[in-house]
Design a protein around this motif. Structure first.
Motif, mmCIF file in Angstrom:
data_model
loop_
_atom_site.group_PDB
_atom_site.id
_atom_site.type_symbol
_atom_site.label_atom_id
_atom_site.label_comp_id
_atom_site.label_asym_id
_atom_site.label_seq_id
_atom_site.Cartn_x
_atom_site.Cartn_y
_atom_site.Cartn_z
ATOM 1 N N CYS A 195 15.883 -32.267 35.542
ATOM 2 C CA CYS A 195 15.144 -31.800 34.364
ATOM 3 C C CYS A 195 13.686 -32.246 34.379
ATOM 4 C CB CYS A 195 15.817 -32.295 33.084
ATOM 5 S SG CYS A 195 17.494 -31.663 32.835
ATOM 6 N N LEU A 196 13.385 -33.307 35.130
ATOM 7 C CA LEU A 196 12.027 -33.808 35.219
ATOM 8 C C LEU A 196 11.220 -33.160 36.343
ATOM 9 C CD1 LEU A 196 12.675 -37.603 34.559
ATOM 10 C CD2 LEU A 196 11.052 -36.188 33.272
ATOM 11 N N GLN A 197 11.861 -32.357 37.139
ATOM 12 C CA GLN A 197 11.156 -31.743 38.272
ATOM 13 C C GLN A 197 10.167 -30.679 37.780
ATOM 14 O OE1 GLN A 197 11.513 -33.079 41.410
ATOM 15 N NE2 GLN A 197 12.725 -34.484 40.141
ATOM 16 N N PRO A 198 9.055 -30.527 38.496
ATOM 17 C CA PRO A 198 8.069 -29.499 38.112
ATOM 18 C C PRO A 198 8.692 -28.103 38.070
ATOM 19 C CG PRO A 198 7.160 -30.977 39.784
ATOM 20 C CD PRO A 198 8.617 -31.314 39.669
ATOM 21 N N GLN A 199 8.334 -27.355 37.043
ATOM 22 C CA GLN A 199 8.742 -25.960 36.857
ATOM 23 C C GLN A 199 10.205 -25.768 36.486
ATOM 24 O OE1 GLN A 199 6.185 -23.909 36.658
ATOM 25 N NE2 GLN A 199 4.948 -25.696 37.252
ATOM 26 N N TRP A 200 10.941 -26.866 36.240
ATOM 27 C CA TRP A 200 12.320 -26.670 35.774
ATOM 28 C C TRP A 200 12.310 -26.435 34.268
ATOM 29 C CZ3 TRP A 200 15.575 -28.366 32.038
ATOM 30 C CH2 TRP A 200 16.900 -27.921 32.128
#
Length: 581
Positions: free
Chosen positions: A143-148
């Motif tokens: 959930c913390l990943q870019p663009q998620w």
């Protein structure tokens, strides 16, 4: 009370509790004991104190607020255990917790929590075996990943055309707010600001309602009267899933779907949420599905608040250099950049967002302001008279605050300053209204003051106003931490509105709130300087009155919700009036 909704909440409690017990019964049991109502928690604490061994006595001291004793027992115990390790971690004894985890066989859940506390997300996952906790942490990292962003079901997105066709855009756009918590179950600055915003918009002719986060207020150990609760005519919608989803991404997708459906059914033309990024992810995804613009209100700096909770300068520095800090900061900027409009509280916060990459033209500043309860307060009564009505001594010069009691508020420096001033002959006394994780240690620190220090514990908004009126001066001695340099609190505004002189730390976010004519400032982290300044103020009745009068005049002219709240309507009208999608 709605009995069907009560049964739903109780079922949710049972299902959630069973999951936690299966996951880690030691950790869950300890956290549950701490969150019990005060009398019940103390009863458990006394019972644990009768058990043999350091773990039981440390748990007892921890629950009873005797943190010095608890720390001594944890540090000096020759018999490490899981329970001692969990207590050490909660007390901020990171080194001791790590030593215990290394000495106790199979303490992988404790080791994982230690790594998570340090901000080492990958390490927190790697130490765990396959299972529910590992799956949950992997998903939280996702959930913390870019663009998620969460997914919204196709049957929800199909409603967009109907929504636009059925609800014409009027002069006062209909807004659905998405909140972390709310009155009456949570009485915090966040909840009161949210309520003030909703009330102001309603009074201006907007149709408004607020949807609180999934499973709230069950998550804080309280039950809602029904699926909808009204407070002063403001509608708060409760979303309590019967079986909460097991992973963060599933819960966010479910929340986004619920927001989109609620927006459609209510004809919402604006979605409006607040920090932090979890709210933004769910609301942004729902806004795309419902084909409406959305607002992200930045009331704090999540990653800096987390970093400031470290128990030492070295730990706070390590947190700021951690994986978790970097991911949270990037996600907050991503969410703010994705919103159609951003609202924030002060110039320092606005500059922080722009420096992170949020377009300046999307940001509107709407500062903290005072409610009519502050405006209507009887400021003609003297502090001594107010103390008499509250059963407090009339003598002496009383200083203090009404605040959430956390480390970065600097209330330990205020305690030390009062002690120093009294040692130097000034009859200075202390009153602190509020509750928080730092309260037990603060009480212990102030024990030498005896009856000259009063801690009220948690109070209502009305009580907080009365206690502040009982003070001769109000202090906001925040630490020199990035979160305090950036975030503008509401307490100095309330203090000025109540015609009380304000003493603040010399930090950018505080200096922009308090004009020179209304208060004084002191170097942060210097109890000696604070003691000197408070002693000077204590001896000058005229200065206290002048600062108080000037502060109230400033607030009445510039910081009343009745006027400030109109800016929300202006932001909404600009969004609905423009073709943002």
């Amino acid at each position: 009370m709605n009995l069907r909704f009560l049964a739903r909440q109780l079922t949710s409690v049972v299902v959630t509790t069973a999951g936690h017990i299966n996951d880690d019964r030691v950790f869950f049991g300890m956290q549950l004991a701490r969150r019990l109502p005060g009398p019940a928690s103390r009863l458990v604490g006394h019972a644990l104190g009768r058990l043999p061994g350091d773990a039981g006595r440390a748990a007892s001291a921890w629950l009873l607020g005797e943190e010095t004793t608890a720390k001594s027992l944890v540090s000096g115990s020759p018999a490490p255990s899981r329970l001692l390790g969990e207590i050490a971690l909660n007390l901020g004894l990171l080194n001791e917790a790590e030593s215990i985890a290394a000495a106790v066989p199979g303490a992988r859940a404790l080791s994982s929590r230690i790594e998570w506390t340090k901000g080492h997300i990958d390490e927190a996952i790697a130490v765990l075996p396959d299972g529910a906790r590992r799956t949950r942490l992997i998903d939280e990292r996702l959930c913390l990943q870019p663009q998620w962003w969460p997914e919204v079901s196709s049957h929800v997105t199909a409603r967009r055309a109907r929504n636009d066709a059925e609800h014409a855009r009027g002069q006062h756009p209909t807004a659905l707010h998405v909140l972390t918590n709310s009155l009456p179950h949570t009485r915090s600055g966040y909840a009161y600001r949210s309520h003030a915003v909703l009330t102001t918009l309603r009074d201006a002719g907007h149709r408004t309602a607020a949807l609180t986060r999934p499973s709230y207020p069950v998550t804080i150990g309280r039950l809602s009267q029904g699926p909808v609760e009204f407070v002063d005519g403001v509608e708060y919608i409760r979303d309590v899933p019967l079986r909460p989803r097991p992973t963060p991404s599933e819960r966010l997708s479910e929340q986004a779907n619920r927001i989109a459906v609620e927006a459609h059914e209510r004809g919402a033309q604006i979605l409006h949420t607040t920090t932090h990024y979890v709210n933004g992810l769910a609301t942004g995804a729902a806004a795309a599905a419902a084909n409406v613009p959305w607002v992200y209100e930045v009331r704090g700096v999540l990653e800096e608040t987390w970093a400031a909770a470290g128990s030492s300068p070295a730990e706070r520095s390590a947190r700021r250099n951690s994986q978790r800090f970097a991911l949270m900061r990037a996600k907050e900027i991503e969410v703010a950049s994705a919103a159609d409009a951003v609202i924030t509280l002060g110039e320092t916060m606005r500059e922080h967002l722009i420096a992170g990459g949020v377009p300046a033209e999307t940001i509107t500043l709407i500062p903290n302001s005072v409610s009519e309860a502050v405006v209507d307060a009887d400021v003609t009564r003297t502090p001594a008279d107010m103390r008499k009505s509250l059963g407090l001594p009339e003598d002496g010069i009383w200083v203090g605050a009404a605040a959430s009691i956390v480390g970065y508020e600097g209330l330990d420096d205020l305690v030390d300053a009062v002690i120093l001033a009294r040692c130097q002959g000034t009859d200075l006394r202390l009153l602190i209204a509020g509750d928080g994780v730092a309260l037990p240690e603060l009480r212990e620190r102030a024990a030498v003051l005896g009856d000259n220090a009063v801690f009220t514990g948690r109070v209502s908004q009305v009580q907080a106003i009365d206690y502040q009126l009982a003070l001769d001066a109000i202090a906001v001695p925040r630490k020199d931490e990035p979160v305090c340099q950036l975030v503008t609190p509401i307490k100095p505004i309330e203090a000025m509105g109540l015609a009380r002189p304000v003493v603040i730390s010399d930090l950018p976010a505080l200096r922009e709130l308090v004009p020179d004519s209304a208060g004084l400032w002191t170097p942060p982290g210097s109890p000696q300087k604070l003691a000197e300044l408070l002693s000077e103020l204590a001896s000058d009745d005229t200065a206290r009155a002048r600062f108080g009068d000037n502060g109230r005049a400033h607030v009445l002219a510039t910081r009343r919700w009745k006027e400030i709240g109109r800016r929300y309507g202006q932001v909404y009208s600009q969004l609905v009036g423009s073709d943002v999608r």
